[in-house]
Write an enzyme that holds these catalytic residues in place. Structure first.
Site, short mmCIF file in Angstrom:
data_model
loop_
_atom_site.label_atom_id
_atom_site.label_comp_id
_atom_site.label_asym_id
_atom_site.label_seq_id
_atom_site.Cartn_x
_atom_site.Cartn_y
_atom_site.Cartn_z
N PRO A 9 0.70 -1.21 -0.16
CA PRO A 9 -0.37 -0.46 -0.11
C PRO A 9 0.85 1.49 -0.08
O PRO A 9 2.11 1.71 0.51
CB PRO A 9 -0.71 0.08 1.30
CG PRO A 9 -0.39 -1.56 2.32
CD PRO A 9 0.37 -2.12 1.17
N ASN A 10 0.41 2.22 -1.25
CA ASN A 10 0.58 3.76 -0.47
C ASN A 10 1.83 4.19 -1.71
O ASN A 10 3.00 4.79 -1.82
CB ASN A 10 1.19 4.76 0.46
CG ASN A 10 -0.09 4.36 0.99
OD1 ASN A 10 -1.54 4.62 0.59
ND2 ASN A 10 -0.53 3.94 2.54
N ARG A 17 5.34 12.33 -1.27
CA ARG A 17 5.78 13.26 0.30
C ARG A 17 6.68 12.33 0.76
O ARG A 17 6.94 11.29 0.67
CB ARG A 17 4.32 12.83 1.37
CG ARG A 17 3.21 14.08 0.85
CD ARG A 17 1.88 13.40 1.55
NE ARG A 17 0.30 13.50 0.98
CZ ARG A 17 0.34 15.44 0.83
NH1 ARG A 17 1.04 16.12 1.20
NH2 ARG A 17 -0.85 15.02 0.34
N TYR A 22 11.78 8.79 1.60
CA TYR A 22 11.54 7.55 0.38
C TYR A 22 12.09 8.50 -0.78
O TYR A 22 12.26 7.27 -1.53
CB TYR A 22 10.20 7.29 0.41
CG TYR A 22 9.39 6.89 1.89
CD1 TYR A 22 10.10 5.17 2.09
CD2 TYR A 22 8.41 7.07 2.13
CE1 TYR A 22 9.96 4.83 2.89
CE2 TYR A 22 7.71 7.05 3.07
CZ TYR A 22 8.12 5.37 3.63
OH TYR A 22 7.72 4.68 4.95
N ASN A 73 7.67 -6.00 -1.04
CA ASN A 73 8.29 -4.82 -0.14
C ASN A 73 6.45 -4.58 0.59
O ASN A 73 5.61 -4.37 -0.51
CB ASN A 73 7.89 -3.38 -0.96
CG ASN A 73 8.60 -2.10 0.15
OD1 ASN A 73 7.42 -2.05 1.34
ND2 ASN A 73 8.96 -1.15 -0.11
N ALA A 76 2.89 -0.88 4.71
CA ALA A 76 2.88 -0.74 5.87
C ALA A 76 2.12 -2.53 6.71
O ALA A 76 2.18 -3.46 7.81
CB ALA A 76 1.31 0.29 6.27
N HIS A 79 4.34 -4.90 8.85
CA HIS A 79 4.14 -4.82 10.22
C HIS A 79 2.70 -5.28 11.24
O HIS A 79 2.90 -5.68 12.75
CB HIS A 79 4.48 -3.01 10.91
CG HIS A 79 5.39 -2.74 10.79
ND1 HIS A 79 6.61 -3.11 10.65
CD2 HIS A 79 5.03 -1.40 9.43
CE1 HIS A 79 7.29 -2.59 9.71
NE2 HIS A 79 6.48 -1.48 8.78
N GLU A 97 12.44 -9.57 1.18
CA GLU A 97 12.04 -8.87 1.77
C GLU A 97 12.78 -7.34 1.30
O GLU A 97 13.55 -7.26 1.74
CB GLU A 97 11.77 -8.97 3.25
CG GLU A 97 10.98 -7.93 3.85
CD GLU A 97 11.06 -8.47 5.40
OE1 GLU A 97 11.90 -8.96 6.18
OE2 GLU A 97 10.16 -7.19 6.12
N HIS A 99 13.06 -3.15 2.16
CA HIS A 99 12.27 -1.99 2.39
C HIS A 99 13.16 -1.32 2.42
O HIS A 99 14.74 -0.37 1.73
CB HIS A 99 12.40 -1.92 4.43
CG HIS A 99 11.13 -2.70 4.65
ND1 HIS A 99 9.72 -2.73 3.85
CD2 HIS A 99 11.51 -3.81 4.89
CE1 HIS A 99 9.27 -3.59 4.65
NE2 HIS A 99 10.18 -4.52 5.51
N ARG A 106 12.94 3.50 12.99
CA ARG A 106 12.30 4.79 12.70
C ARG A 106 11.52 4.14 14.45
O ARG A 106 11.83 3.86 15.19
CB ARG A 106 11.64 4.73 11.42
CG ARG A 106 12.64 5.09 9.99
CD ARG A 106 11.52 4.56 8.72
NE ARG A 106 10.68 5.68 8.78
CZ ARG A 106 9.54 5.42 7.82
NH1 ARG A 106 9.60 4.24 6.99
NH2 ARG A 106 8.64 5.96 7.66
O1 CA2 Z 1 10.42 1.74 4.17
C1 CA2 Z 1 9.34 0.83 3.31
O2 CA2 Z 1 9.64 0.35 1.82
C2 CA2 Z 1 8.53 0.37 3.98
O3 CA2 Z 1 7.88 -0.74 3.72
C3 CA2 Z 1 7.51 1.84 3.45
C4 CA2 Z 1 6.03 1.87 3.74
C5 CA2 Z 1 6.25 1.92 5.49
O4 CA2 Z 1 5.03 1.58 5.85
C6 CA2 Z 1 6.80 0.84 5.94
O5 CA2 Z 1 7.17 0.76 7.68
C7 CA2 Z 1 8.61 0.65 5.07
C8 CA2 Z 1 5.71 2.97 3.56
C9 CA2 Z 1 5.21 3.32 2.20
C10 CA2 Z 1 4.16 4.20 1.95
O6 CA2 Z 1 5.19 5.17 1.43
C11 CA2 Z 1 4.77 6.55 0.88
C12 CA2 Z 1 4.20 6.66 -0.68
C13 CA2 Z 1 4.59 8.11 -0.71
C14 CA2 Z 1 4.38 9.48 0.79
C15 CA2 Z 1 4.40 8.61 1.87
C16 CA2 Z 1 5.00 7.65 2.33
#
Ligand code: CA2
Length: 143
Positions: A9-10, A17, A22, A73, A76, A79, A97, A99, A106
């Site tokens: 997701p996302n 952002r 990232y 990857n 979220a 976790h 896996e 990230h 974090r």
């Molecule tokens: O570091 C990573 O690759 C994560 O898997 C990214 C996830 C986060 O929940 C994990 O803890 C670590 C979040 C991906 C969402 O990414 C965004 C995209 C656009 C704006 C903000 C965040």
């Protein structure tokens, strides 16, 4: 050799952002890096992204007998998702896996990964290059 790259997701919103975490490149450039890495190694691949846990579980189930390895990857769901962990264990496809950020440096809640329990290796904190490292590791493992 055929591998499946799954993004949770996302991740499709990368670049919008939190560039300090990232980076400022978008999802299309991540896909381009994955394409380039797989092409250089002669790996057949598919990139899949979903914001839905059950859809990711379905994709992992469907990978059985079709893919030799998975790079995931789970974002979220890393976790929270016992369902994705169980799906990876059920199909028993070698999995790496990845990230983008270093989840160990974090928030406290990001330090635990259910997915690590089914992964041959976890790559974190290398930005987009972590996908390259993960694919190269998987290639060496499967070869
Ligand atoms: O570091 C990573 O690759 C994560 O898997 C990214 C996830 C986060 O929940 C994990 O803890 C670590 C979040 C991906 C969402 O990414 C965004 C995209 C656009 C704006 C903000 C965040």
């Amino acid at each position: 050799m055929k591998i499946l790259i799954i993004n949770g997701p996302n991740l499709n919103l990368l670049g919008l952002r939190e560039p300090e975490i990232y980076g400022n490149k978008n999802y299309a450039s991540l896909c381009a890096l994955i394409d380039k890495t797989c092409q250089a190694l002669g790996i057949d691949h598919e990139i899949f992204q979903s914001n839905h846990e059950g859809v990711i579980v379905d994709k992992i189930q469907d990978a059985y007998g079709k893919f030799d390895g998975i790079v995931i990857n789970p974002a979220a769901y890393t976790h929270t998702s016992v369902a994705i962990l169980d799906a990876l264990k059920a199909v028993s496809i070698p999995t790496v896996e990845v990230h983008i950020s270093d989840i160990n440096s974090r928030d406290e809640f990001r330090k635990h990964s259910y997915i690590s329990l089914a992964a041959q290796k976890t790559v974190m904190g290398l930005g987009f290059d972590g996908y390259k490292v993960a694919i190269e590791y998987l290639y060496g493992f499967l070869k």
